[in-house]
Design a protein around this motif. Structure first.
Motif, PDB file in Angstrom:
ATOM      1  N   GLU A 324       0.811  -1.218   0.000  1.00 47.57           N
ATOM      2  CA  GLU A 324       0.000   0.000   0.000  1.00 47.57           C
ATOM      3  C   GLU A 324       0.845   1.268   0.000  1.00 47.57           C
ATOM      4  O   GLU A 324       0.323   2.356  -0.219  1.00 47.57           O
ATOM      5  CB  GLU A 324      -0.902   0.021   1.244  1.00 47.57           C
ATOM      6  CG  GLU A 324      -1.905  -1.112   1.289  1.00 47.57           C
ATOM      7  CD  GLU A 324      -2.665  -1.182   2.599  1.00 47.57           C
ATOM      8  OE1 GLU A 324      -3.710  -1.860   2.639  1.00 47.57           O
ATOM      9  OE2 GLU A 324      -2.218  -0.569   3.597  1.00 47.57           O
ATOM     10  N   GLN A 325       2.140   1.130   0.212  1.00 46.41           N
ATOM     11  CA  GLN A 325       2.993   2.306   0.353  1.00 46.41           C
ATOM     12  C   GLN A 325       3.773   2.667  -0.913  1.00 46.41           C
ATOM     13  O   GLN A 325       4.402   3.736  -0.970  1.00 46.41           O
ATOM     14  CB  GLN A 325       3.994   2.086   1.500  1.00 46.41           C
ATOM     15  CG  GLN A 325       3.350   1.893   2.862  1.00 46.41           C
ATOM     16  CD  GLN A 325       4.382   1.783   3.969  1.00 46.41           C
ATOM     17  OE1 GLN A 325       5.323   2.583   4.047  1.00 46.41           O
ATOM     18  NE2 GLN A 325       4.228   0.802   4.834  1.00 46.41           N
ATOM     19  N   TYR A 326       3.738   1.789  -1.922  1.00 47.95           N
ATOM     20  CA  TYR A 326       4.556   2.005  -3.122  1.00 47.95           C
ATOM     21  C   TYR A 326       3.751   1.678  -4.383  1.00 47.95           C
ATOM     22  O   TYR A 326       2.939   0.752  -4.388  1.00 47.95           O
ATOM     23  CB  TYR A 326       5.813   1.123  -3.081  1.00 47.95           C
ATOM     24  CG  TYR A 326       6.690   1.352  -1.866  1.00 47.95           C
ATOM     25  CD1 TYR A 326       7.708   2.308  -1.892  1.00 47.95           C
ATOM     26  CD2 TYR A 326       6.509   0.607  -0.699  1.00 47.95           C
ATOM     27  CE1 TYR A 326       8.524   2.518  -0.777  1.00 47.95           C
ATOM     28  CE2 TYR A 326       7.313   0.808   0.417  1.00 47.95           C
ATOM     29  CZ  TYR A 326       8.324   1.769   0.374  1.00 47.95           C
ATOM     30  OH  TYR A 326       9.122   1.970   1.471  1.00 47.95           O
ATOM     31  N   PRO A 327       3.997   2.396  -5.485  1.00 47.66           N
ATOM     32  CA  PRO A 327       3.296   2.129  -6.745  1.00 47.66           C
ATOM     33  C   PRO A 327       3.831   0.887  -7.443  1.00 47.66           C
ATOM     34  O   PRO A 327       4.886   0.353  -7.098  1.00 47.66           O
ATOM     35  CB  PRO A 327       3.568   3.385  -7.574  1.00 47.66           C
ATOM     36  CG  PRO A 327       4.854   3.925  -7.038  1.00 47.66           C
ATOM     37  CD  PRO A 327       4.850   3.599  -5.575  1.00 47.66           C
ATOM     38  N   THR A 328       3.110   0.445  -8.470  1.00 46.74           N
ATOM     39  CA  THR A 328       3.398  -0.814  -9.171  1.00 46.74           C
ATOM     40  C   THR A 328       4.816  -0.866  -9.728  1.00 46.74           C
ATOM     41  O   THR A 328       5.470  -1.909  -9.668  1.00 46.74           O
ATOM     42  CB  THR A 328       2.389  -1.022 -10.316  1.00 46.74           C
ATOM     43  OG1 THR A 328       1.067  -1.009  -9.768  1.00 46.74           O
ATOM     44  CG2 THR A 328       2.634  -2.337 -11.028  1.00 46.74           C
ATOM     45  N   ARG A 329       5.304   0.238 -10.274  1.00 47.13           N
ATOM     46  CA  ARG A 329       6.603   0.228 -10.961  1.00 47.13           C
ATOM     47  C   ARG A 329       7.771  -0.118 -10.042  1.00 47.13           C
ATOM     48  O   ARG A 329       8.840  -0.523 -10.512  1.00 47.13           O
ATOM     49  CB  ARG A 329       6.862   1.577 -11.630  1.00 47.13           C
ATOM     50  CG  ARG A 329       7.091   2.723 -10.668  1.00 47.13           C
ATOM     51  CD  ARG A 329       7.309   4.032 -11.381  1.00 47.13           C
ATOM     52  NE  ARG A 329       7.605   5.127 -10.468  1.00 47.13           N
ATOM     53  CZ  ARG A 329       6.696   5.842  -9.836  1.00 47.13           C
ATOM     54  NH1 ARG A 329       5.399   5.574 -10.022  1.00 47.13           N
ATOM     55  NH2 ARG A 329       7.047   6.826  -9.017  1.00 47.13           N
TER      56      ARG A 329
END
Length: 394
Positions: A324-329
């Motif tokens: 939940e703290q970081y985007p997919t990339r």
């Protein structure tokens, strides 16, 4: 499993190096072995950039295969060097399993049930611990520590099932064309960039607390039980049964804790859930090692093991929280980076624990002092970002 076979394995391997296999040496070299394992786990960060570049599924398959093969090879070790080398390589594999599975699950499970499945997925690891404990209880005397490592290599065959049944997350597929064009190390740079640096460091510190608790608490439970049984004059078979039951007790209550974590995280938030579990670890550690162990009480030790088990579910919070703290990339890299590099920091702590055991000739003071780490962890939790109710970022 290392906690179950630590004493019998070192009892055989230490004399090959001309070292007496007494409790103090087993405690000292056992902690060195734990530190070596944690160092190997730290190198598992490499699976993150691999998964962000080439996909979650192939990275997860490769990590599981590496863990299974080198765990089985540890069973043919003839000296300490071989045993630690195989366990070091197995740790690189196992370190990737959690990060890859956690990332993949978060991206394929619908948002409305993602939180619930995060806790359930993490319980699978402890079902494995429980299964190994049952095998050791029923067949430990016949299999010996070498046979137990062969059994631990069975997960390598799971790659055939994963290859056929596990999909690649659409979130990653939608971005794969762009991701394969970027630098292999670009996700690592972003995880440590100004925007994400503080939360990455915070997650590292909190996971260091969890790891020290895992090794000081759950891993040393069977070793402590072996020592208590020896002091009580129990025979080998009784010692094996009680060591297995101690490990099983911790595993069962950690599984229960993993089922509770999603509801606790939903009600108290991610920070509140982690702080609660850290508090349970303080009670369990002080009770088991600061009170029961010096009293040579097997019964009182078993009374505190459920508390240790419930507190050990703290890792399940991160299965929900980290994605939940970081985007997919960069999600897989962030998950792997924080859950693996934390092992490098914790390796120093476990080495100090081992030195303390060797210097004092007992588990009591070194392991009891790890409760202080959890008290500090409760303070660090307040600085972490709260993501309760937030959707998985794209």
């Amino acid at each position: 499993m290392p906690g179950l076979v630590l004493v019998p394995a070192l009892t055989v391997l230490l004399p090959t190096a001309g070292i007496s296999a007494d409790p103090e040496n087993i405690g000292w070299y056992g902690q060195i072995s734990a530190a070596v394992f944690l160092l190997g786990w730290g190198f598992a960060f490499i699976w993150g950039p691999i998964a962000d570049r080439f996909g979650r599924k192939p990275a997860m398959m490769a990590s599981i295969l590496m863990y299974g093969v080198f765990t089985a090879l540890a069973g043919i070790s003839t000296n300490l060097w071989e045993w630690n080398a195989f366990r070091f390589l197995a740790a690189i594999g196992i370190g990737g399993e959690w990060a890859m599975a956690g990332t993949l699950l978060a991206e394929v499970i619908p948002e409305r049930v993602r939180e619930r499945f995060g806790g359930l997925m993490h319980s699978a690891a402890y079902f494995g611990v429980l299964a190994i404990s049952i095998v050791y209880l029923l067949f430990g005397s016949e299999l010996g520590w070498r046979g137990m490592f062969f059994v631990g290599g069975i997960p390598a065959f799971a790659v055939f099932l994963i290859r056929r049944t596990t999909p690649e997350p659409p979130r990653w597929q939608d971005r794969s064309a762009k991701l394969v064009q970027q630098s292999f190390w670009q996700p690592v740079k972003e995880v440590l960039s100004g925007e994400y640096r503080s939360r990455t460091v915070g997650n590292l510190l909190l996971l260091v607390v969890c790891v020290i608790g895992l090794w000081a608490g759950a891993t040393y439970v069977p070793a402590a039980m072996n020592t208590l049984c020896a002091q009580a004059g129990y025979d080998h078979d009784t010692t094996v049964r009680l060591a297995s039951l101690s490990s099983m007790t911790v595993a069962v209550f950690t599984i229960l804790g993993c089922f509770v974590v999603p509801r606790l995280a939903a009600r108290a938030g991610r920070r509140g859930a982690l702080a609660t579990l850290f508090a349970l670890m303080i009670v369990g550690i002080v009770g088991a090692y600061g009170l029961a162990y010096p009293l040579h009480s097997i019964g009182l030790t078993f009374a505190f093991l459920p508390v240790l088990g419930l507190g050990g579910a703290s890792f399940a919070v991160f299965t929900i929280w980290l994605p939940e703290q970081y985007p997919t990339r960069m999600r897989a890299t962030a998950f792997a980076f924080t859950t693996t590099f934390s092992r490098w920091v914790a390796a120093g702590g476990t080495f100090l624990i081992g030195y303390g055991i060797h210097a004092t000739g007992s588990l009591t003071i070194p392991l009891s002092l790890t409760a202080v780490v959890f008290a500090l962890g409760i303070g660090v939790v307040r600085l972490a970002p709260e993501t309760r109710g937030a959707p998985l970022p794209d």
